[in-house]
Enzyme design. Structure first.
Site, PDB file in Angstrom:
ATOM      1  N   ASP A 114       0.802  -1.232   0.000  1.00 13.15           N
ATOM      2  CA  ASP A 114       0.000   0.000   0.000  1.00 13.15           C
ATOM      3  C   ASP A 114       0.835   1.283   0.000  1.00 13.15           C
ATOM      4  O   ASP A 114       0.483   2.265   0.655  1.00 13.15           O
ATOM      5  CB  ASP A 114      -0.947   0.031   1.223  1.00 13.15           C
ATOM      6  CG  ASP A 114      -1.803  -1.216   1.298  1.00 13.15           C
ATOM      7  OD1 ASP A 114      -2.219  -1.680   0.235  1.00 13.15           O
ATOM      8  OD2 ASP A 114      -2.038  -1.711   2.414  1.00 13.15           O
ATOM      9  N   LYS A 153       2.549   1.956  -5.379  1.00 15.20           N
ATOM     10  CA  LYS A 153       3.340   1.437  -6.513  1.00 15.20           C
ATOM     11  C   LYS A 153       2.631   1.676  -7.844  1.00 15.20           C
ATOM     12  O   LYS A 153       3.271   1.874  -8.867  1.00 15.20           O
ATOM     13  CB  LYS A 153       3.580  -0.070  -6.345  1.00 15.20           C
ATOM     14  CG  LYS A 153       4.454  -0.422  -5.154  1.00 15.20           C
ATOM     15  CD  LYS A 153       4.673  -1.913  -5.044  1.00 15.20           C
ATOM     16  CE  LYS A 153       3.498  -2.703  -4.545  1.00 15.20           C
ATOM     17  NZ  LYS A 153       3.028  -2.391  -3.206  1.00 15.20           N
ATOM     18  N   GLY A 178      -4.520  -3.536  -4.791  1.00 21.24           N
ATOM     19  CA  GLY A 178      -5.384  -2.514  -5.369  1.00 21.24           C
ATOM     20  C   GLY A 178      -4.489  -1.342  -5.720  1.00 21.24           C
ATOM     21  O   GLY A 178      -4.044  -0.613  -4.834  1.00 21.24           O
ATOM     22  N   HIS A 179      -4.164  -1.199  -6.986  1.00 24.88           N
ATOM     23  CA  HIS A 179      -3.212  -0.160  -7.404  1.00 24.88           C
ATOM     24  C   HIS A 179      -3.959   1.006  -8.034  1.00 24.88           C
ATOM     25  O   HIS A 179      -4.643   0.847  -9.038  1.00 24.88           O
ATOM     26  CB  HIS A 179      -2.184  -0.751  -8.372  1.00 24.88           C
ATOM     27  CG  HIS A 179      -1.264  -1.733  -7.700  1.00 24.88           C
ATOM     28  ND1 HIS A 179      -0.290  -2.445  -8.363  1.00 24.88           N
ATOM     29  CD2 HIS A 179      -1.174  -2.115  -6.406  1.00 24.88           C
ATOM     30  CE1 HIS A 179       0.363  -3.212  -7.494  1.00 24.88           C
ATOM     31  NE2 HIS A 179      -0.164  -3.036  -6.302  1.00 24.88           N
ATOM     32  N   GLN A 229       1.821  -6.167  -3.064  1.00 20.37           N
ATOM     33  CA  GLN A 229       2.183  -6.244  -1.634  1.00 20.37           C
ATOM     34  C   GLN A 229       3.585  -5.675  -1.355  1.00 20.37           C
ATOM     35  O   GLN A 229       4.018  -4.826  -2.092  1.00 20.37           O
ATOM     36  CB  GLN A 229       2.069  -7.684  -1.101  1.00 20.37           C
ATOM     37  CG  GLN A 229       0.649  -8.261  -1.147  1.00 20.37           C
ATOM     38  CD  GLN A 229       0.215  -8.691  -2.534  1.00 20.37           C
ATOM     39  OE1 GLN A 229       0.928  -9.412  -3.186  1.00 20.37           O
ATOM     40  NE2 GLN A 229      -0.935  -8.246  -2.977  1.00 20.37           N
TER      41      GLN A 229
HETATM   42  P1  IMP Z   1      -3.706 -12.494   1.447  1.00 21.46           P
HETATM   43  O1  IMP Z   1      -2.643 -12.037   0.503  1.00 21.46           O
HETATM   44  O2  IMP Z   1      -5.091 -12.074   1.030  1.00 21.46           O
HETATM   45  O3  IMP Z   1      -3.628 -13.961   1.721  1.00 21.46           O
HETATM   46  O4  IMP Z   1      -3.464 -11.768   2.857  1.00 21.46           O
HETATM   47  C1  IMP Z   1      -2.329 -12.054   3.673  1.00 21.46           C
HETATM   48  C2  IMP Z   1      -1.835 -10.811   4.390  1.00 21.46           C
HETATM   49  O5  IMP Z   1      -1.294  -9.893   3.439  1.00 21.46           O
HETATM   50  C3  IMP Z   1      -2.924 -10.033   5.135  1.00 21.46           C
HETATM   51  O6  IMP Z   1      -2.350  -9.437   6.273  1.00 21.46           O
HETATM   52  C4  IMP Z   1      -3.328  -8.960   4.143  1.00 21.46           C
HETATM   53  O7  IMP Z   1      -3.884  -7.834   4.769  1.00 21.46           O
HETATM   54  C5  IMP Z   1      -1.973  -8.645   3.520  1.00 21.46           C
HETATM   55  N1  IMP Z   1      -2.105  -8.147   2.156  1.00 21.46           N
HETATM   56  C6  IMP Z   1      -2.395  -8.846   1.045  1.00 21.46           C
HETATM   57  N2  IMP Z   1      -2.415  -8.054  -0.026  1.00 21.46           N
HETATM   58  C7  IMP Z   1      -2.127  -6.827   0.389  1.00 21.46           C
HETATM   59  C8  IMP Z   1      -1.950  -5.574  -0.275  1.00 21.46           C
HETATM   60  O8  IMP Z   1      -2.062  -5.432  -1.501  1.00 21.46           O
HETATM   61  N3  IMP Z   1      -1.620  -4.518   0.528  1.00 21.46           N
HETATM   62  C9  IMP Z   1      -1.440  -4.637   1.866  1.00 21.46           C
HETATM   63  N4  IMP Z   1      -1.578  -5.778   2.521  1.00 21.46           N
HETATM   64  C10 IMP Z   1      -1.912  -6.877   1.797  1.00 21.46           C
END
Ligand code: IMP
Length: 436
Positions: free
Chosen positions: A22, A25, A49-50, A235
């Site tokens: 977040d 990017k 979510g970009h 991420q």
């Molecule tokens: P998952 O990727 O949905 O399995 O989530 C695993 C962990 O990564 C959780 O703590 C989510 O909040 C975090 N996470 C996954 N995608 C994002 C992102 O794009 N931005 C911030 N945190 C993320």
């Protein structure tokens, strides 16, 4: 007029994230893509979510790469990415309605990318619910179960959409996934409406089919012929499956390792790695965050920074800049330069703290030995306080035009992290950017 920033021809640039995601990017990839030939999303899926803001409007890409607004850039979802065919098909149609040209000339999906199916999202939510207090706080997008199936060498891949007997392959998969979910849910009722699902999927299939291709040879061709390539992470480093704070991580590799795995490009060919870092720290989901602020300042950052998950709508946890965690992130992603984003969000604060070290059991740590969440949970941040600048800096395009205290803040971070901050983003729009 200022000369537009251009990437050196033939360079291969990875845009990743030093923290917990977040950091903005999307905007950076969009800006850099104006001088690129190819933009590759290399890990994660619609958990990201970009956001990209242009004169055409505001776009939030979950499945599409952030170079997609540039017609001359070939945008790729490579192997290593997980693709939700239902949501991606919708995203493509919506973007096309917004006037974005998306054709197989500027967008391709590598045939080996795994597909997130409704049973994956169902499994994601069942597991999270069952784990209760020890849940990870996933985005609920089925990311973990899809990558788990991939590691088990099962599940559907984008290339399956091209099969003549796709329906048969799909029904076989659905049949055993139903059984698995019945066991997990302790409920033998049918979880999916087979007819509806098949019809939805066929619609998505007809939209996506033209984009599915054998992309890896095209990536190699681009690389060999000296084209400019950008890799876009989802991420961030601290959410890396292998090197992040396990188990509070995602199921892929946002760092350079993820780019290499998804493209087959040799590591020596990478010209530069940008680690995008926010000027304060945020996290979403479970897991320790030593500098998290629960009071007024936390709320200020959350509101002014619009720190709401673009995918889940969850409020992000906000805190002071955590130089210790970011240093670890920098090491994980191997960033050569930093892109600092959202410094303008700090404009109204009279003083700003920076976490320069952790106190753990009476010992001072300037660097993290590893990303062990148990260590981070107990670590207490040690702060240095800097004077704020109390001036509007949004949209500033030159470093020299920033107030002295804003420059001091940025230089202080640069010194702490030991890596040059070469780009500063002062707002969501393309031209609200400082190239130093
Ligand atoms: P998952 O990727 O949905 O399995 O989530 C695993 C962990 O990564 C959780 O703590 C989510 O909040 C975090 N996470 C996954 N995608 C994002 C992102 O794009 N931005 C911030 N945190 C993320």
């Amino acid at each position: 007029m200022k000369k537009a920033f251009k990437l050196k021809r033939g360079s291969i640039i990875v845009v990743t994230d030093n923290g917990w995601g977040d950091t903005g990017k999307g905007k950076i990839v969009d800006v850099l893509s104006s001088s690129a030939d190819m933009a590759i999303r290399y890990n994660g899926g619609p958990n990201a979510g970009h956001t990209v803001k242009t004169d055409q409007g505001t776009f939030v890409f979950h499945g599409l790469p952030s170079g997609i607004l540039h017609k001359s850039v070939l945008n790729i979802l490579s192997t290593g990415v997980v693709v939700n065919p239902l949501s991606l098909a919708k995203e493509i149609t919506t973007a096309q309605k917004q006037g974005v040209a998306i054709t197989p000339k500027n967008f391709l999906i590598e045939k080996t990318a795994h597909m997130i199916m409704p049973w994956h999202t169902k499994r994601d939510s069942l597991v999270e619910k069952a784990r209760g207090k020890i849940s990870i706080g996933t985005t609920g997008q089925g990311i973990g179960p899809t990558y788990a199936d991939r590691a088990l060498r099962q599940g559907l891949r984008a290339g399956d959409l091209l099969l003549r007997n796709f329906e048969e392959v799909f029904l076989e998969e659905l049949s055993w996934q139903e059984k698995l979910i019945s066991v997990m849910d302790n409920n033998s009722k049918k979880h999916f409406d087979k007819k509806k699902l098949l019809s939805d999927l066929k619609k998505a299939q007809s939209i996506l089919k033209p984009f599915v291709s054998n992309v890896l040879p095209i990536i190699h061709l681009y690389q060999k012929s000296g084209k400019t390539i950008i890799g876009e992470a989802g991420q961030g480093a601290l959410l890396d499956l292998d090197l992040g704070g396990y188990p509070f991580v995602t199921s892929s590799n946002p760092g350079v390792a993820g780019f290499l795995k998804a493209t087959g490009i040799h590591y020596k060919k990478i010209t530069k790695v940008y680690g995008v870092t926010k000027a304060y720290t945020t996290r979403v989901g479970q897991g320790p965050m030593p500098t998290e602020l629960s009071g007024k300042i936390g709320e200020y950052l959350q509101t002014k920074g619009n720190e709401v998950g673009a995918t889940t709508g969850r409020k992000r946890r906000c805190g002071w800049f955590d130089a210790v965690a970011m240093k670890k992130g920098l090491q994980i992603v191997g960033a050569d330069e930093i892109v600092l984003t959202k410094s303008d969000i700090l404009d109204e604060l009279s003083e700003i703290k920076i976490c320069v070290a952790y106190d753990f059991g009476g010992k001072r740590y300037k660097e993290l030995p590893d990303t062990d969440p148990l260590f981070m949970q107990k670590a207490k941040p040690i702060y240095e306080t800097l004077a704020g600048w109390k001036a509007n800096t949004s949209g500033v395009t030159s470093f020299a035009d920033l107030p002295k205290n804003a420059r001091n803040y940025i230089l202080f971070i640069e010194k702490l992290l030991g890596v040059p901050i070469s780009i500063i983003s002062t707002g969501p729009k393309r031209d609200e950017t400082i190239f130093r």
